[in-house]
Design an enzyme around this catalytic site. Structure first.
Site, PDB file in Angstrom:
ATOM      1  N   ASP A 208       0.736  -1.479   0.177  1.00 19.84           N
ATOM      2  CA  ASP A 208      -0.050  -0.140   0.043  1.00 19.84           C
ATOM      3  C   ASP A 208       0.691   1.110  -0.253  1.00 19.84           C
ATOM      4  OD1 ASP A 208      -2.752   1.058   0.103  1.00 19.84           O
ATOM      5  OD2 ASP A 208      -2.496   1.665   2.142  1.00 19.84           O
ATOM      6  N   SER A 232      -7.554   5.418  -0.600  1.00 16.46           N
ATOM      7  CA  SER A 232      -8.100   3.910  -1.025  1.00 16.46           C
ATOM      8  C   SER A 232      -9.356   3.117  -1.005  1.00 16.46           C
ATOM      9  CB  SER A 232      -6.870   2.120   0.034  1.00 16.46           C
ATOM     10  OG  SER A 232      -5.429   3.164  -0.313  1.00 16.46           O
ATOM     11  N   GLN A 282      -4.524  -1.642  -8.010  1.00 16.04           N
ATOM     12  CA  GLN A 282      -5.529  -0.513  -6.776  1.00 16.04           C
ATOM     13  C   GLN A 282      -6.520   0.845  -7.307  1.00 16.04           C
ATOM     14  OE1 GLN A 282      -3.167   2.436  -3.817  1.00 16.04           O
ATOM     15  NE2 GLN A 282      -4.022   0.600  -2.620  1.00 16.04           N
TER      16      GLN A 282
END
Length: 293
Positions: A208, A232, A282
């Site tokens: 991440d 996110s 993502q």
């Protein structure tokens, strides 16, 4: 937190552990000295560890897909409920709901696969400088200290379990517009042990870092910018091969699309010897806002 590599690594090891509190229910610890929103990689890592604890060691996780629904509170523990959807001959599937204060903050689905032999091919690792030839983010912070906020410099200097060495400057160390692509060497400081599950949870945690920022490189934007809002929305990881997160891995990222206050990003993670060990994707919120105050 102590600054020794062993203590910093123990911090991450403990952070990713979950405690069984009932059949198919697990509790993940709050972030030590945490404040504000939970780091998304931490919630994903703990959710994955919860699912792993319901599957045999002969079936390592090969993929996960997660949706962030609400911001987590870093000061509170998280409850994880695991649904054992299927245990087949080759594959097992699990669903995990992460809950805080009675509300879901993340849904995660994971699939596990027994190791098999089969056809093989992979993309070629980018030709980039070795990590020993590059500065880490602490060193970059010292070099560009005059142009960085004090709060960000303090964060860079705080003990962290992950070391990042960018290949080339990126925001906030430079504000030059650049193509939506970046490469970062990354590793966990210290010895993380030999458990496959821990290394895969650790990769989920670090995956991440930096990924969402790829989509705003053409504008020279960074997470610390007061005129931007980042969050996110979903996150996926595919595990292709075994690896050690306490050894250098190259995170190669690109963003094929940004628009409508969202950015879509992809990543490929290579071991030092050129093996493609994982892929990521993502989508996140990249919204322009009016600075407060």
């Amino acid at each position: 937190m102590s600054t020794s590599p062993s203590d910093i690594t123990r911090y991450l090891h403990d952070l990713l552990q979950v405690e069984a509190v009932e059949d198919n229910f697990f509790r993940g610890m709050a972030t030590p000295k945490g404040r504000g929103r939970s780091f998304g990689g931490q919630v994903i890592g703990q959710a994955l560890m919860s699912a792993i604890k319901t599957v045999g060691d002969d079936r390592p996780v090969h993929s996960l897909h997660a949706y962030f629904m609400r911001p987590g509170d870093a000061t509170k523990p998280v409850l994880y409920r695991v649904e054992r959807d299927r245990d087949g001959r080759s594959f097992a599937t699990r669903r995990v709901v992460a809950v805080q204060s009675g509300k879901p903050i993340l849904n995660l689905a994971a699939s596990f696969h027994v190791k098999e032999e089969g056809l093989f091919q992979q993309s070629t690792m980018p030709d980039v400088p070795a990590p020993e030839e590059l500065e880490n983010e602490v060193q970059l912070g010292e070099r560009f200290a005059e142009q960085l906020p004090e709060a960000y410099l303090a964060w860079l200097k705080s003990p962290r379990p992950i070391e990042l060495r960018p290949v080339g400057l990126r925001p906030p160390f430079t504000r030059e517009a650049q193509g939506p692509m970046q490469h970062i060497w990354m590793r966990i400081r210290g010895d993380l042990g030999d458990t496959v599950a821990m290394h895969r949870a650790a990769l989920s945690y670090v995956s991440d870092f930096g990924l969402l920022g790829t989509s705003v490189l053409p504008w020279g934007k960074a997470f610390i910018d007061p005129d931007m809002q980042f969050a996110s929305l979903d996150h996926a990881v595919w595990f292709h091969d075994d690896f050690r997160m306490d050894e250098w891995q190259l995170y190669s990222m690109d963003s094929p699309w940004t628009g409508g206050a969202r950015g879509f990003n992809r990543g490929q993670i290579y071991s030092r010897d050129g093996r493609l060990v994982a892929s990521t994707a993502q989508e996140g919120l990249v919204r322009e806002v009016t600075p407060k105050g």
